[in-house]
Scaffold this motif. Structure first.
Motif, PDB file in Angstrom:
ATOM      1  N   UNK A 166       9.822 -53.935  50.084  1.00  0.00           N
ATOM      2  CA  UNK A 166       9.512 -52.800  49.212  1.00  0.00           C
ATOM      3  C   UNK A 166       9.982 -51.513  49.875  1.00  0.00           C
ATOM      4  N   UNK A 169      13.699 -51.244  49.743  1.00  0.00           N
ATOM      5  CA  UNK A 169      14.152 -50.867  48.393  1.00  0.00           C
ATOM      6  C   UNK A 169      13.968 -49.375  48.163  1.00  0.00           C
ATOM      7  N   UNK A 170      12.829 -48.835  48.618  1.00  0.00           N
ATOM      8  CA  UNK A 170      12.601 -47.398  48.459  1.00  0.00           C
ATOM      9  C   UNK A 170      13.667 -46.633  49.236  1.00  0.00           C
ATOM     10  N   UNK A 172      16.700 -47.644  49.854  1.00  0.00           N
ATOM     11  CA  UNK A 172      17.930 -47.748  49.072  1.00  0.00           C
ATOM     12  C   UNK A 172      17.901 -46.754  47.911  1.00  0.00           C
TER      13      UNK A 172
END
Lengths: 487, 155
Positions: A166, A169-170, A172
């Motif tokens: 998670x 992803x943040x 990215x």
């Protein structure tokens, strides 16, 4: 250089073919995985010979970067890409050779495909996808030992890893919102303008902690002791030795290409130092060998993060030296722990029954500590010299930390070596020939590298120069004509 | 009541951050493993929302609706493709997690992380042939009174 995609594609394809092959012939299925890995290792060595040290890139699906995904192979990437199938072969789980082992073979092949992809990929999101694949394959391998405690350990590993994903992803999302690209080469171009701000640092922190789960980075390493204590020792060896290095390689690329800022390096230094101190102190308190090795692995990787915090080529050389040293050490130690998995006091006298294993353990313990003629000494020396070049208070504290922790390390390692040679009747079963052979091979490599250290140092320096050359990275990937052109 | 678009986007971003925060807090405070998995799913949803928003434009259409002759602008398709991948990965990992939870529940009869931690620690120590550490719930000092046999067994 489209052949670059093959060492990633072949294991992934083979992973799904293991089962059908197993239906035809069980014996063929058990040899199938190692054969594919052998082929991959051969292909990669062949590529390494062909390119003669020059970096090359391959556009996947003929989509040109920055839109398409690109594989990039300089000497560091090739080195780690070769390490993945070779170590997977050396540490091929025994269960995969037995009847019904095709599931474990498939997971190993997935791990190798994803790992090689992580070493080669030049696209941030592609790296994330390979990282997830690697994670899922390693969950499967840990859980495949089939004991309830391994399942419980895997759940914990999965949750921490999921939280890391998670965060990644943040990271990215933050980077994409700032720059509009995820191609590392293009990011390196935009970073000084768009990412040298608090938001960029936040993105780096998210990615660092996200990818750091596999690299046993400080706040997200709570899974390590349980997993290494419950997984088959060969899987532990693979996770600690190889998988952690792939995550390190991603962080190394990020810090070289995109986040080359003092704040990012400071973050690495602080987290690495905390990891070192907490890992070594926990290893000192550990009461069984697998968990002692697990905690000392956290400490060693803390050293590695500290090495990466040193700017420029010296830092890279230090990081490579520590990484390669740890790559040789930890798998061998875990292989020796296969039979010595009991509590430390139960090992009293074990060395007298197994002189070769005890001799190897002593050798690795000495090198881990950094006793002078062994390569471990050189790795630590390069690191300390690099830290000494900086006059920040934090770097001096880090040097003190490294030296202090070496004392702690010496205490628990020598205590164990002393126990191994204690006068005591010991009735543990002897080590398996396969485990001892691989551990001896790694020990021989370690000893052989001793007289070659000057040449090795020169080689690593050359690799570091190549990896630190950001303009060359951009030129190879984006081509000289498209370099600098915004999408 | 109408809302101007930038407000809408910042509300969406706040929503994404909020989801991640709810998930993170849930992961930090929950004791039940299934709740931890659910908290992870919520945090992932938040991260996915943030990723979609990285390429979002309030006045644009979905990329598949912008044909060759379309005049309307479309949103950035890259984050949408990324989020699709991320959702698929997330679902797979969650399914794996729940499958493992079933095995753990069958083996230990509990999904409470503290109880599991003690049980696993005992099992690891048992396999290693060393005495298990004192329970985290036990008092730190030596007990001043002799412990009744029954409570020692249940501990």
């Amino acid at each position: 250089m489209n052949a670059l995609a093959l060492p990633v594609v072949l294991p992934l394809l083979a992973a799904f073919l293991v089962r059908p092959v197993g239906l035809v012939s069980g014996r063929l299925a058990s040899a199938f995985g190692p054969l594919v890995l052998l082929l991959c290792a051969g292909l990669l060595v062949n590529i390494a010979v062909l390119v003669q040290g020059q970096p090359v890139s391959a556009n996947i699906g003929a989509f040109a970067p920055p839109l398409g995904i690109v594989f990039y192979a300089d000497s560091i990437a090739l080195l780690f890409a070769i390490v993945v199938p070779v170590f997977a072969l050396l540490l091929w789980p025994r269960e995969a050779m037995q009847a019904g082992g095709d599931r474990i073979s498939a997971l190993m092949l997935l791990l190798v495909g994803a790992g090689t992809g992580m070493a080669l990929s030049g696209d941030l999101f592609n790296l994330y996808v390979f990282y997830e694949l690697l994670a899922v394959a390693s969950f499967g391998l840990v859980a495949a030992s089939g004991t309830a405690r391994a399942w419980a350990a895997t759940v914990r590993y999965l949750l921490i890893s999921g939280f890391g994903s998670v965060l990644a992803l943040i990271g990215v999302a933050l980077i994409y919102a700032q720059t509009g690209t995820l191609n590392l080469a293009q990011l390196s171009e935009f970073a000084p303008e768009l990412l040298a701000n608090p938001l960029g640092l936040a993105a780096f922190a998210c990615l660092l902690v996200g990818f750091g789960v596999k690299a046993e980075l400080f706040p997200v390493n709570a899974w390590v002791p349980e997993v290494y204590a419950t997984a088959p020792k060969r899987v532990s060896a693979l996770l600690a030795g190889v998988v952690s290095k792939l995550a390190i390689l991603v962080v190394l690329r990020l810090i070289l290409l995109v986040f080359d800022t003092p704040e990012a390096r400071q973050l690495l230094l602080v987290l690495g130092l905390i990891g070192l101190v907490s890992g070594e102190l926990a290893a000192w308190r550990a009461r069984d060998l697998p968990r002692m090795l697990a905690f000392s692995s956290i400490g060693q990787l803390g050293l590695l993060f500290m090495a990466m915090s040193i700017p420029g080529v010296p830092g890279l050389v230090a990081a490579l030296a520590v990484a390669l040293h740890h790559l040789l050490m930890k798998p061998a130690l875990f292989l020796l722990a296969e039979r010595w998995h009991g509590g430390l006091e139960n090992l009293a006298g074990a060395g007298r029954k197994a002189p070769l294993a005890a001799g190897l353990f002593t050798l690795f313990a000495l090198s881990l500590l950094g006793v002078p003629p062994l390569p471990g000494f050189w790795a630590k020396l390069v690191l300390l010299l690099g830290l000494g070049e900086q006059d920040a208070l934090l770097a001096q504290a880090a040097i003190a930390g490294v030296l202090l922790m070496a004392v702690v390390e010496a205490h628990y390692l020598f205590r164990l070596v002393g126990l191994l040679y204690a006068r005591n009747e010991h009735d543990a079963p002897p080590h398996r020939m396969g485990d001892l052979a691989v551990a001896s091979l790694l020990g021989v490599v370690l000893l052989a590298s001793m007289p070659l250290l000057p040449a090795l140092a020169e080689g690593l320096g050359w690799m570091a120069h190549q990896a630190a050359d950001v303009t060359a990275y951009r030129a190879v990937i984006l081509g000289s004509t498209t370099a600098g052109a915004a999408p | 009541m109408t809302m101007n678009p930038p407000d809408l986007i910042s509300i969406l971003i706040l929503g994404g951050i909020g989801l991640v925060a709810i998930g993170a807090v849930g992961m930090a405070v929950s004791r039940h493993l299934l709740r931890l998995v659910l908290a992870l799913a919520i945090a992932e949803a938040g991260a996915n929302l943030l990723l979609v928003l990285a390429g979002y434009r309030w006045d644009a259409v979905a990329p598949i609706l912008a044909g060759a002759g379309a005049t309307q602008p479309m949103v950035d398709p890259v984050p949408q493709a990324l989020v699709l991948t991320a959702i698929v990965i997330g679902v797979g990992v969650q399914a794996l997690a729940v499958a493992l939870l079933i095995r753990v529940k069958e083996a230990y009869g509990t999904l409470d992380i503290r109880e599991l931690k003690t049980l696993v620690e005992h099992e690891i120590c048992g396999a290693a042939g060393i005495a298990p550490p004192e329970s985290a719930n036990a008092p730190g000092t030596r007990q001043p009174y002799p412990v009744p046999a029954t409570s020692r067994e249940s501990a």
